[in-house]
Design an enzyme around this catalytic site. Structure first.
Site, mmCIF file in Angstrom:
data_model
loop_
_atom_site.group_PDB
_atom_site.id
_atom_site.type_symbol
_atom_site.label_atom_id
_atom_site.label_comp_id
_atom_site.label_asym_id
_atom_site.label_seq_id
_atom_site.Cartn_x
_atom_site.Cartn_y
_atom_site.Cartn_z
ATOM 1 N N SER A 28 -8.304 64.600 -30.717
ATOM 2 C CA SER A 28 -8.686 63.511 -29.820
ATOM 3 C C SER A 28 -8.851 62.180 -30.522
ATOM 4 O O SER A 28 -8.675 61.117 -29.905
ATOM 5 C CB SER A 28 -9.993 63.862 -29.092
ATOM 6 O OG SER A 28 -11.030 64.121 -30.023
ATOM 7 N N ASP A 39 -20.792 60.009 -31.305
ATOM 8 C CA ASP A 39 -21.343 61.356 -31.276
ATOM 9 C C ASP A 39 -21.202 62.046 -32.631
ATOM 10 O O ASP A 39 -21.334 63.262 -32.719
ATOM 11 C CB ASP A 39 -20.665 62.195 -30.183
ATOM 12 C CG ASP A 39 -19.163 62.327 -30.389
ATOM 13 O OD1 ASP A 39 -18.618 61.725 -31.357
ATOM 14 O OD2 ASP A 39 -18.506 63.033 -29.595
ATOM 15 N N HIS A 73 -16.332 61.232 -32.714
ATOM 16 C CA HIS A 73 -15.394 60.306 -32.084
ATOM 17 C C HIS A 73 -15.767 58.869 -32.438
ATOM 18 O O HIS A 73 -16.891 58.430 -32.143
ATOM 19 C CB HIS A 73 -15.385 60.496 -30.574
ATOM 20 C CG HIS A 73 -14.906 61.851 -30.162
ATOM 21 N ND1 HIS A 73 -15.763 62.869 -29.831
ATOM 22 C CD2 HIS A 73 -13.653 62.359 -30.066
ATOM 23 C CE1 HIS A 73 -15.060 63.964 -29.526
ATOM 24 N NE2 HIS A 73 -13.769 63.664 -29.668
#
Length: 217
Positions: free
Chosen positions: A18, A191, A194
């Site tokens: 991601s 977090d 990310h």
């Protein structure tokens, strides 16, 4: 012009999870707006601005949630079939994360097996130059300090594979740790995993520095 790791006409593939994916347009994966708004898009923008003479082409094939096994399973379609001349890989944090949020353990030996397989296939099939980006974590969420036990050996695998394959290494874990001494950790990764916009900028600049396209000083 200054010599860089990149060469005129290079087709650069950035792939992983991601962190690379980050809002890319999967419906039109090769359009100019398909690079997302994370470090991959920043890399492409700044590389093009700094060295337009190289006429570089960038592709983003990051997929959120990917582990090294998942990346290996799609390597033929999402990497080799594109015939890139440069391949950049950032993967590994999900191999660690799944241990702590779901109890799914990928041991370090399996991680290395999958990672090595994609690199070997890339070299054998394409002869592409490689950029390996370390996975990283900052202690933002409760319990993330304990992730180091699982993640650190994976970082060492990436470093060893970079040496073995003659790859450029982007030392992202140390980079983010150093940044967290200048501003709170969540300023760089909201977090712990990310990146924030600042974190993506930090990573993009490190990538460009590693390949010789850093900002003029």
């Amino acid at each position: 012009m200054t010599t860089t790791f990149l060469q005129a006409g290079d087709r650069v593939l950035l792939t992983g999870d991601s962190i690379t994916d980050w809002g890319r347009d999967r419906d039109q994966p090769d359009s100019p707006w398909a690079l997302g708004h994370g470090y991959a898009g920043i890399v492409a923008a700044l590389a093009g601005a700094r060295r337009p003479d190289l006429a570089l082409t960038f592709h983003n094939r990051g997929i959120g949630g990917d582990t090294t096994r998942m990346l290996r399973e799609r390597w033929e379609r999402d990497a080799l079939a594109l015939e890139p001349t440069v391949v950049s890989v950032l993967v590994g944090i999900n191999d660690t994360w799944r241990r702590y949020d779901g109890g799914t353990v990928t041991d370090v030996e399996e991680y290395e097996e999958h990672y090595r397989a994609v690199l070997d296939a890339t070299r054998e099939r394409l002869g592409a130059r490689l950029v390996l980006v370390e996975p990283f974590v900052l202690p933002v969420m409760p319990g993330q300090e304990a992730w180091r036990e699982d993640l650190d050996p994976r970082i060492h695998v990436v470093r060893r594979l970079a040496v073995e394959h003659g790859a450029v290494l982007v030392p992202a874990d140390g980079l983010f740790a150093a940044a967290a001494t200048r501003a709170p950790a969540d300023r760089w990764a909201f977090d712990g995993v990310h990146p924030t916009p600042a974190g993506h900028g930090l990573l993009a600049e490190a990538w460009l520095d590693a390949v010789g396209l850093g900002a003029p000083r």
